[in-house]
Motif scaffolding. Structure first.
Motif, PDB file in Angstrom:
ATOM      1  N   SER A 261     -53.944  40.095  83.876  1.00  5.76           N
ATOM      2  CA  SER A 261     -54.995  39.481  83.279  1.00  5.76           C
ATOM      3  C   SER A 261     -54.443  38.736  82.265  1.00  5.76           C
ATOM      4  CB  SER A 261     -56.014  40.470  82.901  1.00  5.76           C
ATOM      5  OG  SER A 261     -56.919  39.926  82.187  1.00  5.76           O
ATOM      6  N   ASN A 262     -55.073  37.466  81.957  1.00 11.73           N
ATOM      7  CA  ASN A 262     -54.651  36.839  80.522  1.00 11.73           C
ATOM      8  C   ASN A 262     -55.268  37.766  79.443  1.00 11.73           C
ATOM      9  OD1 ASN A 262     -53.435  34.565  81.176  1.00 11.73           O
ATOM     10  ND2 ASN A 262     -54.952  33.261  81.634  1.00 11.73           N
ATOM     11  N   HIS A 263     -56.282  38.458  79.632  1.00  8.66           N
ATOM     12  CA  HIS A 263     -56.873  39.490  78.708  1.00  8.66           C
ATOM     13  C   HIS A 263     -55.604  40.363  78.123  1.00  8.66           C
ATOM     14  CE1 HIS A 263     -61.107  38.853  78.539  1.00  8.66           C
ATOM     15  NE2 HIS A 263     -61.076  38.747  79.817  1.00  8.66           N
ATOM     16  N   GLY A 264     -54.664  40.433  79.151  1.00 11.27           N
ATOM     17  CA  GLY A 264     -53.552  41.499  78.709  1.00 11.27           C
ATOM     18  C   GLY A 264     -52.620  40.776  77.878  1.00 11.27           C
ATOM     19  N   TRP A 265     -52.730  39.587  77.755  1.00  7.90           N
ATOM     20  CA  TRP A 265     -51.783  38.757  77.077  1.00  7.90           C
ATOM     21  C   TRP A 265     -52.312  38.362  75.770  1.00  7.90           C
ATOM     22  CZ3 TRP A 265     -47.392  39.889  78.771  1.00  7.90           C
ATOM     23  CH2 TRP A 265     -47.086  39.825  80.144  1.00  7.90           C
ATOM     24  N   GLY A 266     -53.795  38.728  75.496  1.00 10.20           N
ATOM     25  CA  GLY A 266     -54.527  38.227  74.330  1.00 10.20           C
ATOM     26  C   GLY A 266     -54.698  36.810  74.271  1.00 10.20           C
ATOM     27  N   LEU A 267     -54.997  36.270  75.491  1.00  7.08           N
ATOM     28  CA  LEU A 267     -55.151  34.754  75.674  1.00  7.08           C
ATOM     29  C   LEU A 267     -56.558  34.506  76.400  1.00  7.08           C
ATOM     30  CD1 LEU A 267     -51.506  33.407  76.457  1.00  7.08           C
ATOM     31  CD2 LEU A 267     -52.691  33.451  74.343  1.00  7.08           C
TER      32      LEU A 267
END
Length: 518
Positions: free
Chosen positions: A463-469
């Motif tokens: 998930s892009n949530h997991g990259w802080g993005l």
């Protein structure tokens, strides 16, 4: 260039080394230099955990695709089996109907002592001869009945075979999906185990990063204050200008960038930098750190504004900094996720120095990576999964992220800064800031959400949530066609934020609330 050498010493004394060295010969307040290869995450178990977590995350992504295909195959084979069963039922009905017809015909024949019924003869006769020849007509009737019954039996047999084939295909598809579900569960459990172990290490890392960042902030402020004081004195004529104007501009660009966030790509400023992006911005260069080293003239007497290229050689040219004095440089550090003042490392980490003000040379070979382990970029681990600063997806320390100014939400620092700017512009139109329900999402949160909503949530670790993005928005932004959503569609890209195509109408997963940076 004796004047420059004198100036270098004066700059070192007046600009960077604000306090005399301590007994160990290191300037007080120097950054702890564990952001470089061989020092960052010195515990080899942490690097192994990073590699393991990255591998599991890729495995989960592959399994998700395979499970999707397997689910589609189960649906197709189930439909095919249902169709085969329907055809089998129709064929069974046809056989039963023919059987009843045959039984009735046989009974009628026997009831008439083997002679055809006159009405049957009249109806079935095709010529006067057939009508007169009752035995021939009887044979024809019997043959016709037999052919019809045989055809019905053949259709039934074919339907039974097709049903068996369809049932076997459905079982194979279901068994494959069951096996994939089992493997996915196993990978998820392994991911959870790695997460537990990694987070124990990560907690200590987070504490260390916080301490480093605090020390860096103080050091950055002192360096910037000294540099601007130096420039003020030059402007007042208190000192002879001993540095060329292009060097002053380059160093000023680097010092003014202190504290700006680190980003692994598209880091040419002015809001965020990579290590080679900082040198491109300061000196008007192009290419990566290795590209820059290949064409710049090497020097052995580094001066302010020169570049220092970092390895070690087995990692290739993995980082670059702008020299301030014999012991200090400005660089965008992946591990400290920002532009910082750091000590120039010793030993074999320094691959060489170069002077951007000298004429370019024909491209020359530079150290290339020979180590088959983790990749490094700008002092941090660069995992093939797309990790930045060396942290796996969903396992980024809080200290490596920045607040967005809404609740406890945090993002990668450049994304956070851009979001704040977008929220301020939004507020000028709507009189209130943007509304958030979700931002950075830990790996555990991704696992929990995927378990609850496997059809909607990304595979854990992807998930892009997991990259802080990525963020999920509310306050009107969660509805297509709402004024807030229309404003974001029109203005979000100016700040680097978009509602990705897959989340827009007509693509199967409509998510108007989901926005991604970059």
């Amino acid at each position: 260039m004796p004047g420059v050498r004198v100036g270098f010493a004066m700059l070192a004394a007046a600009v960077v080394l604000a306090q005399p060295p301590n007994e160990a010969g290191v300037a007080p307040g120097a950054a702890v230099s564990d952001g470089r290869p061989g020092e960052a995450f010195a515990d080899p178990r942490v690097a192994e955990l990073q590699r393991t977590a990255s591998g599991i995350q890729r495995e989960l992504g592959t399994l998700a695709d395979q499970i999707h295909d397997a689910s589609a195959a189960v649906a197709r084979t189930s439909d095919a089996l249902a169709a085969a069963r329907a055809e089998r039922a129709t064929a069974d009905d046809a056989v039963r109907a023919q059987q009843v017809d045959v039984d009735r015909f046989v009974s009628a024949v026997y009831a008439n002592d083997g002679q055809p019924n006159q009405l049957q003869v009249l109806l079935l006769a095709q010529s006067p001869k057939d009508f007169l020849d009752g035995s021939s007509l009887m044979a024809r009737v019997q043959e016709q009945r037999a052919e019809e019954f045989t055809a019905a039996l053949r259709r039934q047999q074919d339907a039974v075979a097709a049903e068996g084939t369809a049932a076997a295909a459905e079982k194979d598809a279901a068994d494959r999906k069951t096996d994939l579900d089992r493997r996915n569960g196993d990978a998820t459990n392994r991911a959870a185990a790695v997460t537990d172990e990694f987070h124990a290490k990560l907690a200590a890392t987070n504490t260390a990063v916080v301490a480093q960042q605090q020390a860096q902030q103080a050091r950055n402020r002192q360096t910037a204050a000294n540099w601007h004081d130096y420039l003020a004195k030059l402007a007042a004529g208190d000192h002879v200008q001993i540095l060329p104007p292009d060097v002053v501009r380059a160093v000023s660009t680097a010092v003014d960038a202190l504290g700006k966030p680190y980003v692994p790509t598209q880091g040419d400023g002015p809001n965020a930098y990579s290590c080679d992006g900082l040198t491109r911005a300061a000196h008007g260069l192009t290419g990566s750190a290795a590209d820059q080293m290949a064409v710049l003239q090497p020097v052995t007497d580094p001066q302010p504004g020169d570049l220092v290229f970092l390895g070690p050689a087995r990692y290739g040219v993995q980082s670059v900094g702008i020299v301030l004095d014999p012991r200090t440089m400005v660089t965008a550090d992946a591990r400290l996720v920002g532009v910082v003042v750091e000590d120039i490392p010793g030993g074999d980490t320094v691959l060489g120095y170069a002077r951007p003000s000298l004429p370019r040379r024909p491209q020359q070979p530079v150290p290339a990576r020979t180590d088959n382990g983790l990749r490094w970029r700008c002092g941090g681990v660069d995992l093939p999964s797309g990790a930045w600063s060396g942290y796996p997806n969903g396992m980024i320390p809080a200290a490596a992220l920045c607040p967005v100014g809404i609740g406890d939400h945090r993002l990668r620092c450049d994304a956070a800064q851009a979001f704040q700017m977008m929220s301020a512009a939004f507020g000028q139109t709507f009189g209130r800031p943007l509304c958030l329900t979700d931002s950075y999402r830990t790996f555990e949160e991704q696992v929990r959400l995927y378990g609850a909503k496997p059809a909607l949530a990304a595979v854990p670790g992807t998930s892009n949530h997991g990259w802080g993005l990525a963020v999920d928005m509310c306050g009107g932004a969660e509805s297509f066609g709402a004024p807030e959503h229309r404003w974001l569609m029109a203005n979000g890209p100016r700040f680097g934020w978009t509602n990705p195509p897959w989340a827009q109408p007509g693509h199967g997963r409509e998510e108007p609330w989901h926005w991604e940076f970059g």
